[in-house]
Design a protein around this motif. Structure first.
Motif, PDB file in Angstrom:
ATOM      1  N   SER A  62       0.851  -1.202   0.000  1.00  0.00           N
ATOM      2  CA  SER A  62       0.000   0.000   0.000  1.00  0.00           C
ATOM      3  C   SER A  62       0.874   1.235   0.000  1.00  0.00           C
ATOM      4  O   SER A  62       1.940   1.273   0.610  1.00  0.00           O
ATOM      5  CB  SER A  62      -0.932   0.019   1.219  1.00  0.00           C
ATOM      6  N   VAL A  63       0.438   2.251  -0.741  1.00  0.00           N
ATOM      7  CA  VAL A  63       1.127   3.545  -0.792  1.00  0.00           C
ATOM      8  C   VAL A  63       0.059   4.617  -0.573  1.00  0.00           C
ATOM      9  O   VAL A  63      -0.645   4.989  -1.497  1.00  0.00           O
ATOM     10  CB  VAL A  63       1.851   3.767  -2.142  1.00  0.00           C
ATOM     11  N   TYR A  64      -0.059   5.093   0.633  1.00  0.00           N
ATOM     12  CA  TYR A  64      -1.148   6.009   0.949  1.00  0.00           C
ATOM     13  C   TYR A  64      -1.078   7.269   0.099  1.00  0.00           C
ATOM     14  O   TYR A  64      -0.029   7.865  -0.087  1.00  0.00           O
ATOM     15  CB  TYR A  64      -1.131   6.405   2.428  1.00  0.00           C
ATOM     16  N   SER A  65      -2.223   7.662  -0.431  1.00  0.00           N
ATOM     17  CA  SER A  65      -2.333   8.912  -1.184  1.00  0.00           C
ATOM     18  C   SER A  65      -3.739   9.442  -1.019  1.00  0.00           C
ATOM     19  O   SER A  65      -4.711   8.696  -1.136  1.00  0.00           O
ATOM     20  CB  SER A  65      -2.047   8.696  -2.674  1.00  0.00           C
ATOM     21  N   GLN A  66      -3.868  10.724  -0.702  1.00  0.00           N
ATOM     22  CA  GLN A  66      -5.183  11.339  -0.563  1.00  0.00           C
ATOM     23  C   GLN A  66      -5.936  11.169  -1.877  1.00  0.00           C
ATOM     24  O   GLN A  66      -5.449  11.568  -2.935  1.00  0.00           O
ATOM     25  CB  GLN A  66      -5.056  12.820  -0.216  1.00  0.00           C
ATOM     26  N   MET A  75       2.259  14.089  -5.426  1.00  0.00           N
ATOM     27  CA  MET A  75       2.331  13.208  -6.589  1.00  0.00           C
ATOM     28  C   MET A  75       3.769  12.740  -6.864  1.00  0.00           C
ATOM     29  O   MET A  75       3.997  11.604  -7.264  1.00  0.00           O
ATOM     30  CB  MET A  75       1.760  13.913  -7.822  1.00  0.00           C
ATOM     31  N   LYS A  76       4.717  13.621  -6.627  1.00  0.00           N
ATOM     32  CA  LYS A  76       6.116  13.235  -6.783  1.00  0.00           C
ATOM     33  C   LYS A  76       6.493  12.177  -5.746  1.00  0.00           C
ATOM     34  O   LYS A  76       7.187  11.191  -6.050  1.00  0.00           O
ATOM     35  CB  LYS A  76       7.025  14.465  -6.620  1.00  0.00           C
ATOM     36  N   LYS A 100      -4.436   7.990 -11.039  1.00  0.00           N
ATOM     37  CA  LYS A 100      -3.089   8.154 -10.472  1.00  0.00           C
ATOM     38  C   LYS A 100      -2.135   7.036 -10.872  1.00  0.00           C
ATOM     39  O   LYS A 100      -1.005   7.306 -11.286  1.00  0.00           O
ATOM     40  CB  LYS A 100      -3.177   8.297  -8.956  1.00  0.00           C
ATOM     41  N   PRO A 101      -2.545   5.769 -10.768  1.00  0.00           N
ATOM     42  CA  PRO A 101      -1.652   4.707 -11.247  1.00  0.00           C
ATOM     43  C   PRO A 101      -1.351   4.822 -12.737  1.00  0.00           C
ATOM     44  O   PRO A 101      -0.209   4.572 -13.161  1.00  0.00           O
ATOM     45  CB  PRO A 101      -2.449   3.433 -10.939  1.00  0.00           C
ATOM     46  N   GLY A 105       2.117   5.632 -11.854  1.00  0.00           N
ATOM     47  CA  GLY A 105       2.586   4.249 -11.878  1.00  0.00           C
ATOM     48  C   GLY A 105       3.319   3.937 -13.170  1.00  0.00           C
ATOM     49  O   GLY A 105       4.355   3.264 -13.170  1.00  0.00           O
ATOM     50  N   VAL A 106       2.783   4.436 -14.277  1.00  0.00           N
ATOM     51  CA  VAL A 106       3.427   4.227 -15.582  1.00  0.00           C
ATOM     52  C   VAL A 106       4.797   4.904 -15.602  1.00  0.00           C
ATOM     53  O   VAL A 106       5.791   4.314 -16.052  1.00  0.00           O
ATOM     54  CB  VAL A 106       2.538   4.773 -16.719  1.00  0.00           C
ATOM     55  N   ARG A 107       4.855   6.138 -15.111  1.00  0.00           N
ATOM     56  CA  ARG A 107       6.144   6.857 -15.088  1.00  0.00           C
ATOM     57  C   ARG A 107       7.173   6.105 -14.263  1.00  0.00           C
ATOM     58  O   ARG A 107       8.353   5.985 -14.650  1.00  0.00           O
ATOM     59  CB  ARG A 107       5.948   8.256 -14.513  1.00  0.00           C
ATOM     60  N   ALA A 108       6.742   5.613 -13.090  1.00  0.00           N
ATOM     61  CA  ALA A 108       7.665   4.895 -12.215  1.00  0.00           C
ATOM     62  C   ALA A 108       8.141   3.604 -12.871  1.00  0.00           C
ATOM     63  O   ALA A 108       9.324   3.250 -12.774  1.00  0.00           O
ATOM     64  CB  ALA A 108       6.974   4.597 -10.887  1.00  0.00           C
ATOM     65  N   ALA A 109       7.233   2.910 -13.550  1.00  0.00           N
ATOM     66  CA  ALA A 109       7.604   1.664 -14.229  1.00  0.00           C
ATOM     67  C   ALA A 109       8.608   1.927 -15.343  1.00  0.00           C
ATOM     68  O   ALA A 109       9.575   1.177 -15.520  1.00  0.00           O
ATOM     69  CB  ALA A 109       6.353   0.990 -14.781  1.00  0.00           C
TER      70      ALA A 109
END
Length: 371
Positions: A62-66, A75-76, A100-101, A105-109
């Protein structure tokens, strides 16, 4: 299309929205991947359903995000959390869902060097439905983010042609990257056909958002109640931009029964005769597919998403959106024609079997991501 054999022994990471959405909408895909001997991990924005998800045989993070915040610093931070987990797992395939993913998520991948990245757009949501100045600014920002992120996605799945065409027209994704599927489907065994017992009971299941048509449902119910006092109007759904206090007057006068939230909607579907979703726009509503699998007539709005799940006058009615009197008129028609309710329910089940079988849809998805 690839049979999916290529995902055997592969590591697949699903990056999702809230953890409840994993339980409600990803179980079929997760099971299909695990059945093909893939190793599946899941990231969600909370851990409320951690135990349920781990019970599926996957590793959960889990990665908490409002939920609805797009604060650039937050977001960063979210992107960095995704990157850290992806770097740890080193997945062969990353599959992202929700806003958000799909962006961070795409950017991180991509940053982590993942070669196979897939995304799914399951409806455009409030960002594209609302047109006030605030929403226009948010939409402009989101479009820029989507445009950059989807350059890194190998394929982007859409649930209907309208959403795909809008993304293409806004230059957010290339046409050749787009894949259309008829929704995420429904488990036809889990949502088994049930004969109608109560011919005067209506049900709406949706998060409390103005754009879901919550207020129109309440207004239509009150209108119908003036003529048919024995009609029952049930509502299931968590609070959102609309709260329980906003519909309290309809609860207090007995117009609507607010039933809270549930992990298992099946008993409520069995109890109703007609399912209602007066939404302003959808991707491809799972709630309607579930109701159809259970053999229920459906009243939905003639809008993007909903119109693909209902055949007007066959398994239900399509009505004008934001028009509670049009909704009330169809409710009354069904209250006065019990045989029509049953016939439409049979037709709904048939439609679900023909178009919305999750086993077939997930097999197709796996064929795409394993190609």
């Amino acid at each position: 299309m690839n049979s999916g054999a290529d995902i055997q022994n592969k590591k697949i990471l699903l990056i999702c929205g809230n953890s409840q959405s994993v339980v409600n909408f990803r179980y079929g895909l997760i099971k299909a991947c695990c059945d093909k001997k893939a190793t599946v991990s899941v990231i969600a924005l909370d851990d409320d359903y951690k135990t349920d998800i781990e019970g599926m045989g996957v590793t959960f993070y889990s990665v908490y995000s409002q939920n609805r915040s797009l604060n650039p610093f937050g977001m960063k931070k979210l992107q960095n959390k995704y990157f850290s987990i992806i770097n740890k797992i080193k997945p062969d395939i990353v599959f992202t869902f929700m806003l958000k993913p799909n962006i961070f998520g795409v950017r991180a991948a991509k940053k982590a060097g993942v070669k196979k990245i897939f995304s799914m757009v399951e409806g455009l949501g409030d960002v594209f439905i609302n047109n006030g100045m605030k929403w226009k600014i948010i939409r402009s920002v989101v479009c820029k983010l989507y445009r950059k992120s989807f350059k890194s996605s190998n394929k982007v799945f859409f649930l209907n042609n309208d959403d795909r065409d809008e993304f293409i027209s806004r230059n957010l994704v290339k046409k050749e990257k787009c894949v259309i599927i008829p929704g995420i489907g429904v488990d036809l065994e889990y949502f088994a056909y049930k004969p109608v017992k109560n011919h005067h009971t209506f049900l709406m299941v949706a998060r409390m958002l103005k754009t879901k048509g919550v207020l129109e449902y309440c207004q239509a119910a009150r209108y119908v109640k003036q003529k048919y006092q024995d009609a029952v109007f049930n509502y299931l759904g968590a609070e959102g931009s609309v709260t329980v206090s906003d519909i309290q007057e309809y609860i207090d006068d007995g117009t609507v029964n607010y039933l809270g939230v549930t992990k298992d909607v099946r008993p409520f579907l069995e109890d109703c005769s007609v399912f209602v979703l007066p939404s302003y726009r959808e991707g491809m509503p799972v709630s309607i597919m579930e109701a159809e699998a259970a053999g229920r007539a459906v009243i939905a709005t003639n809008v993007v998403g909903c119109r693909y799940t209902v055949i007007d006058e066959n398994n239900g009615f399509l009505i004008e959106s934001r028009n509670f009197k049009a909704l009330a008129e169809k409710m009354i028609r069904l209250l006065e024609n019990k045989s029509v309710i049953e016939k439409m329910g049979f037709n709904s089940r048939k439609l679900a079997e023909e178009k919305f079988d999750s086993i077939k849809i997930n097999e197709y998805i796996i064929g795409v991501i394993s190609a």
